[in-house]
Design an enzyme around this catalytic site. Structure first.
Site, PDB file in Angstrom:
ATOM      1  N   THR A 110       0.841  -1.191   0.000  1.00 43.44           N
ATOM      2  CA  THR A 110       0.000   0.000   0.000  1.00 43.44           C
ATOM      3  C   THR A 110       0.881   1.247   0.000  1.00 43.44           C
ATOM      4  O   THR A 110       1.931   1.271   0.634  1.00 43.44           O
ATOM      5  CB  THR A 110      -0.893   0.007   1.249  1.00 43.44           C
ATOM      6  OG1 THR A 110      -1.747  -1.135   1.211  1.00 43.44           O
ATOM      7  CG2 THR A 110      -1.739   1.264   1.323  1.00 43.44           C
TER       8      THR A 110
ATOM      9  N   ASP B 209       6.315  -4.055  -1.563  1.00 49.05           N
ATOM     10  CA  ASP B 209       5.764  -2.934  -0.815  1.00 49.05           C
ATOM     11  C   ASP B 209       6.862  -1.912  -0.541  1.00 49.05           C
ATOM     12  O   ASP B 209       8.056  -2.227  -0.594  1.00 49.05           O
ATOM     13  CB  ASP B 209       5.161  -3.423   0.509  1.00 49.05           C
ATOM     14  CG  ASP B 209       4.140  -2.453   1.092  1.00 49.05           C
ATOM     15  OD1 ASP B 209       3.919  -1.378   0.501  1.00 49.05           O
ATOM     16  OD2 ASP B 209       3.568  -2.774   2.148  1.00 49.05           O
TER      17      ASP B 209
ATOM     18  N   GLY C 260       0.400   4.911   5.790  1.00 47.13           N
ATOM     19  CA  GLY C 260      -0.927   4.868   5.184  1.00 47.13           C
ATOM     20  C   GLY C 260      -1.954   4.109   5.998  1.00 47.13           C
ATOM     21  O   GLY C 260      -3.063   3.831   5.511  1.00 47.13           O
TER      22      GLY C 260
ATOM     23  N   GLU D 236      -0.540  -5.268   5.944  1.00 44.18           N
ATOM     24  CA  GLU D 236       0.759  -5.391   5.286  1.00 44.18           C
ATOM     25  C   GLU D 236       1.602  -6.459   5.972  1.00 44.18           C
ATOM     26  O   GLU D 236       2.246  -7.279   5.308  1.00 44.18           O
ATOM     27  CB  GLU D 236       1.487  -4.042   5.320  1.00 44.18           C
ATOM     28  CG  GLU D 236       0.878  -2.998   4.414  1.00 44.18           C
ATOM     29  CD  GLU D 236       1.478  -1.624   4.597  1.00 44.18           C
ATOM     30  OE1 GLU D 236       1.251  -0.755   3.731  1.00 44.18           O
ATOM     31  OE2 GLU D 236       2.176  -1.402   5.603  1.00 44.18           O
TER      32      GLU D 236
END
Length: 224
Positions: free
Chosen positions: A32, A85, A101, A107
């Site tokens: 993300t 990522d 974020g 994650e």
């Protein structure tokens, strides 16, 4: 190069790294954030070369699906060869701070399943000691004040990230003025506080590969 150009360059380098290693049965883990978004956009041009993705946030899911890429629930997947990522900070041991974020928990879950974690970052994220970037801690809402008091005892300055709700329905405390040495121990200690869902130190599951975009090009860095 601008920072956006650096982010795009590292995303493209990571894509070139994985393309020879995937096939039409491959499921790719996607992170993300702005750098991950560049990877998603580049990956879309190769969507016939892999099966699907697993995403670490609603935002990444929506971006992938907008490109026509299938996104599978993690509970239906057992094999993820690559998770790609970014990082808010990464040190020479490939320990990271993530969660700017607010997607840190998902994650960390997808990274745990993946066989290989590829971090894509620009040189501004490279640090000797973690902690200049405020460390995110995801907390159960009713426990926020209690957790903040416990974090104060650890020497941190916790600040509530106002009006932010995670994809899991929780809240974020950002720890300021908190330099992190012994990252694995700090990660475990914070996670043991009742009411903490997860914190943004990625030391127990750190990156396996790092593509770092610099003014001299993208470098594949080996961990110390």
């Amino acid at each position: 190069m601008t920072q956006d150009e650096l982010k795009k360059a590292t995303a493209l380098a990571a894509l070139e790294f994985i393309l020879p290693q995937i096939d039409k049965n491959t499921i790719i883990g996607i992170g993300t954030g702005s750098t991950a978004n560049y990877f998603i956009d580049a990956l879309a041009e190769h969507q016939d070369e892999f099966k699907a993705c697993v995403a670490s946030s609603t935002a990444s899911t929506e971006r992938l699906e907008k490109h026509g890429i299938e996104v599978l629930p993690l509970n239906t997947v057992s094999d993820i060869p690559f998770y790609i990522d970014g990082a808010d900070e990464i040190n020479p041991y490939f320990e990271m701070i993530k969660g700017g974020g607010a997607a840190l928990t998902q994650e960390k879950i997808v990274a745990a399943v993946a066989k290989s974690f590829i971090c894509i970052a620009d040189e501004s994220k490279w640090v000797d000691i973690l902690g200049n970037f405020p460390l995110p801690v995801e907390v159960i809402p009713m426990a926020r004040s209690y957790v903040a008091r416990e974090l104060l005892k650890m020497g941190a300055n916790p600040v509530y990230r106002d009006s932010v709700v995670t994809d899991n329905g929780n809240q974020i405390l950002d720890l300021h003025d908190f330099q992190i040495t012994g990252a694995r121990d700090v990660e475990q200690t914070i996670n043991q506080i009742t009411g903490v869902v997860c914190n943004g130190i990625f030391a127990n599951r750190k990156a396996d590969h790092l593509f770092l975009a610099t003014k001299d090009g993208v470098k594949k860095i080996e961990q110390r």
